[in-house]
Write a protein that holds these residues in place. Structure first.
Motif, PDB file in Angstrom:
ATOM      1  N   HIS A  96       0.854  -1.187   0.000  1.00  0.00           N
ATOM      2  CA  HIS A  96       0.000   0.000   0.000  1.00  0.00           C
ATOM      3  C   HIS A  96       0.889   1.235   0.000  1.00  0.00           C
ATOM      4  CE1 HIS A  96      -3.855  -1.998   1.070  1.00  0.00           C
ATOM      5  NE2 HIS A  96      -3.030  -2.883   1.590  1.00  0.00           N
ATOM      6  N   LEU A  97       0.562   2.198  -0.843  1.00  0.00           N
ATOM      7  CA  LEU A  97       1.219   3.502  -0.840  1.00  0.00           C
ATOM      8  C   LEU A  97       0.136   4.532  -0.530  1.00  0.00           C
ATOM      9  CD1 LEU A  97       3.366   3.141  -4.086  1.00  0.00           C
ATOM     10  CD2 LEU A  97       4.113   2.810  -1.726  1.00  0.00           C
ATOM     11  N   MET A  98       0.353   5.347   0.483  1.00  0.00           N
ATOM     12  CA  MET A  98      -0.635   6.344   0.881  1.00  0.00           C
ATOM     13  C   MET A  98       0.063   7.684   1.018  1.00  0.00           C
ATOM     14  SD  MET A  98      -2.435   3.869   3.667  1.00  0.00           S
ATOM     15  CE  MET A  98      -0.890   3.032   3.949  1.00  0.00           C
ATOM     16  N   ARG A  99      -0.533   8.702   0.414  1.00  0.00           N
ATOM     17  CA  ARG A  99       0.094  10.013   0.397  1.00  0.00           C
ATOM     18  C   ARG A  99      -0.795  11.040   1.087  1.00  0.00           C
ATOM     19  NH1 ARG A  99       0.634  13.875  -4.771  1.00  0.00           N
ATOM     20  NH2 ARG A  99       1.726  15.568  -3.737  1.00  0.00           N
ATOM     21  N   TRP A 100      -0.179  11.778   1.991  1.00  0.00           N
ATOM     22  CA  TRP A 100      -0.788  12.969   2.559  1.00  0.00           C
ATOM     23  C   TRP A 100      -0.068  14.151   1.908  1.00  0.00           C
ATOM     24  CZ3 TRP A 100      -0.514   8.391   4.905  1.00  0.00           C
ATOM     25  CH2 TRP A 100      -1.590   7.963   5.682  1.00  0.00           C
ATOM     26  N   THR A 101      -0.416  15.363   2.248  1.00  0.00           N
ATOM     27  CA  THR A 101       0.207  16.514   1.604  1.00  0.00           C
ATOM     28  C   THR A 101       1.724  16.489   1.730  1.00  0.00           C
ATOM     29  OG1 THR A 101      -1.751  17.797   2.139  1.00  0.00           O
ATOM     30  CG2 THR A 101       0.186  19.030   1.463  1.00  0.00           C
ATOM     31  N   GLU A 102       2.232  16.240   2.927  1.00  0.00           N
ATOM     32  CA  GLU A 102       3.674  16.297   3.136  1.00  0.00           C
ATOM     33  C   GLU A 102       4.268  14.984   3.620  1.00  0.00           C
ATOM     34  OE1 GLU A 102       4.615  19.640   5.600  1.00  0.00           O
ATOM     35  OE2 GLU A 102       3.714  21.059   4.227  1.00  0.00           O
ATOM     36  N   ARG A 103       3.512  13.892   3.504  1.00  0.00           N
ATOM     37  CA  ARG A 103       4.023  12.592   3.948  1.00  0.00           C
ATOM     38  C   ARG A 103       3.564  11.500   2.998  1.00  0.00           C
ATOM     39  NH1 ARG A 103       2.693  14.964   9.045  1.00  0.00           N
ATOM     40  NH2 ARG A 103       4.527  15.104  10.369  1.00  0.00           N
ATOM     41  N   LEU A 104       4.386  10.461   2.921  1.00  0.00           N
ATOM     42  CA  LEU A 104       4.042   9.271   2.157  1.00  0.00           C
ATOM     43  C   LEU A 104       4.311   8.077   3.058  1.00  0.00           C
ATOM     44  CD1 LEU A 104       3.739   8.154  -1.056  1.00  0.00           C
ATOM     45  CD2 LEU A 104       5.967   7.283  -0.388  1.00  0.00           C
ATOM     46  N   VAL A 105       3.379   7.126   3.070  1.00  0.00           N
ATOM     47  CA  VAL A 105       3.567   5.900   3.829  1.00  0.00           C
ATOM     48  C   VAL A 105       3.557   4.726   2.862  1.00  0.00           C
ATOM     49  CG1 VAL A 105       2.529   4.334   5.522  1.00  0.00           C
ATOM     50  CG2 VAL A 105       2.551   6.792   5.961  1.00  0.00           C
ATOM     51  N   CYS A 106       4.574   3.874   2.999  1.00  0.00           N
ATOM     52  CA  CYS A 106       4.626   2.590   2.296  1.00  0.00           C
ATOM     53  C   CYS A 106       4.313   1.536   3.349  1.00  0.00           C
ATOM     54  CB  CYS A 106       6.020   2.313   1.750  1.00  0.00           C
ATOM     55  SG  CYS A 106       6.684   3.617   0.742  1.00  0.00           S
ATOM     56  N   ALA A 107       3.348   0.689   3.089  1.00  0.00           N
ATOM     57  CA  ALA A 107       2.980  -0.346   4.052  1.00  0.00           C
ATOM     58  C   ALA A 107       2.890  -1.677   3.327  1.00  0.00           C
ATOM     59  CB  ALA A 107       1.645   0.002   4.705  1.00  0.00           C
ATOM     60  N   VAL A 108       3.478  -2.711   3.923  1.00  0.00           N
ATOM     61  CA  VAL A 108       3.436  -4.050   3.336  1.00  0.00           C
ATOM     62  C   VAL A 108       2.770  -4.983   4.334  1.00  0.00           C
ATOM     63  CG1 VAL A 108       4.778  -5.993   2.454  1.00  0.00           C
ATOM     64  CG2 VAL A 108       5.466  -3.647   1.901  1.00  0.00           C
ATOM     65  N   ARG A 109       1.725  -5.644   3.873  1.00  0.00           N
ATOM     66  CA  ARG A 109       0.979  -6.594   4.707  1.00  0.00           C
ATOM     67  C   ARG A 109       1.449  -8.003   4.395  1.00  0.00           C
ATOM     68  NH1 ARG A 109      -4.993  -6.934   3.088  1.00  0.00           N
ATOM     69  NH2 ARG A 109      -4.529  -8.943   2.199  1.00  0.00           N
ATOM     70  N   ASP A 110       1.645  -8.808   5.448  1.00  0.00           N
ATOM     71  CA  ASP A 110       1.952 -10.227   5.260  1.00  0.00           C
ATOM     72  C   ASP A 110       1.209 -11.039   6.318  1.00  0.00           C
ATOM     73  OD1 ASP A 110       3.654 -10.914   7.614  1.00  0.00           O
ATOM     74  OD2 ASP A 110       5.091  -9.539   6.730  1.00  0.00           O
ATOM     75  N   PRO A 111       1.116 -12.362   6.153  1.00  0.00           N
ATOM     76  CA  PRO A 111       0.298 -13.169   7.062  1.00  0.00           C
ATOM     77  C   PRO A 111       0.974 -13.543   8.383  1.00  0.00           C
ATOM     78  CG  PRO A 111       1.157 -14.546   5.304  1.00  0.00           C
ATOM     79  CD  PRO A 111       1.572 -13.134   4.991  1.00  0.00           C
ATOM     80  N   SER A 112       2.221 -13.173   8.583  1.00  0.00           N
ATOM     81  CA  SER A 112       2.930 -13.570   9.796  1.00  0.00           C
ATOM     82  C   SER A 112       2.571 -12.676  10.977  1.00  0.00           C
ATOM     83  CB  SER A 112       4.442 -13.495   9.550  1.00  0.00           C
ATOM     84  OG  SER A 112       5.143 -13.694  10.761  1.00  0.00           O
ATOM     85  N   HIS A 113       2.617 -13.257  12.163  1.00  0.00           N
ATOM     86  CA  HIS A 113       2.410 -12.484  13.389  1.00  0.00           C
ATOM     87  C   HIS A 113       3.737 -12.194  14.082  1.00  0.00           C
ATOM     88  CE1 HIS A 113      -1.955 -12.743  13.286  1.00  0.00           C
ATOM     89  NE2 HIS A 113      -1.797 -13.980  12.852  1.00  0.00           N
ATOM     90  N   ASP A 114       4.852 -12.623  13.468  1.00  0.00           N
ATOM     91  CA  ASP A 114       6.165 -12.448  14.085  1.00  0.00           C
ATOM     92  C   ASP A 114       6.594 -10.986  14.053  1.00  0.00           C
ATOM     93  OD1 ASP A 114       6.232 -15.159  14.475  1.00  0.00           O
ATOM     94  OD2 ASP A 114       7.489 -15.564  12.723  1.00  0.00           O
TER      95      ASP A 114
END
Length: 168
Positions: A96-114
């Protein structure tokens, strides 16, 4: 962005500076196959997305971090006998890539709970084990949260501050 995107924002809000999910100006996500070619696909997706959003000034840093997050998800977040998808056909690794005006977040989801563990980076000749050190070095902050509700696993995220262009 759909329901998966808003579900992703819930845990992100807990660990990030105050970012209003309603203020996300742009968001994109892609499903990634459970194989190492996914790293290249994630970089290509990131390049296309950042070009669309006209964010090129931090492209190298963002792409490096996306590569490391996806590699870690594939290497450490998948069980050995992993299928390509969950029973409902939803992908098990997602960027997932999410952009706010002055910030960007890259988030990766996986099935592990570790818990993701950053190793000491004092052995620079090591072939692996420096992924989270690189994420920490090239992003402005990073973290992770277990997913709740119907989503299994965790999300590992990295935040980038974007240079705002001064108003003329």
């Amino acid at each position: 962005m759909g329901t998966n995107g808003s579900t992703m924002l819930e845990p992100l809000r807990q660990g990030l500076p105050p970012l209003d999910p309603a203020a996300v100006s742009s968001a994109a996500s892609c499903a990634l196959p459970a194989r190492y070619e996914a790293v290249r696909e994630a970089r290509q997706f990131t390049r296309r997305t950042l070009e669309q959003w006209d964010i090129e000034d931090r492209f190298d840093d963002i792409c490096l971090v996306v590569s490391e997050l996806v590699t870690n998800a594939l290497r450490h977040g998948l069980p050995a006998d992993v299928p390509c998808c969950t029973p409902d056909r939803s992908p098990i690794v997602r960027l997932h890539l999410m952009r706010w005006t002055e910030r960007l977040v890259c988030a990766v989801r996986d099935p592990s709970h570790d818990t993701p563990v950053a190793r000491k980076a004092d052995d620079f000749s090591a072939e692996s084990g420096r992924g989270l050190f690189l994420v920490d070095s090239f992003s402005d902050s990073w973290g992770w949260h277990p997913l709740a509700g119907t989503l299994n696993g965790k999300v590992v995220w990295a935040l980038f501050r974007l240079h705002s262009t001064p108003a003329e």
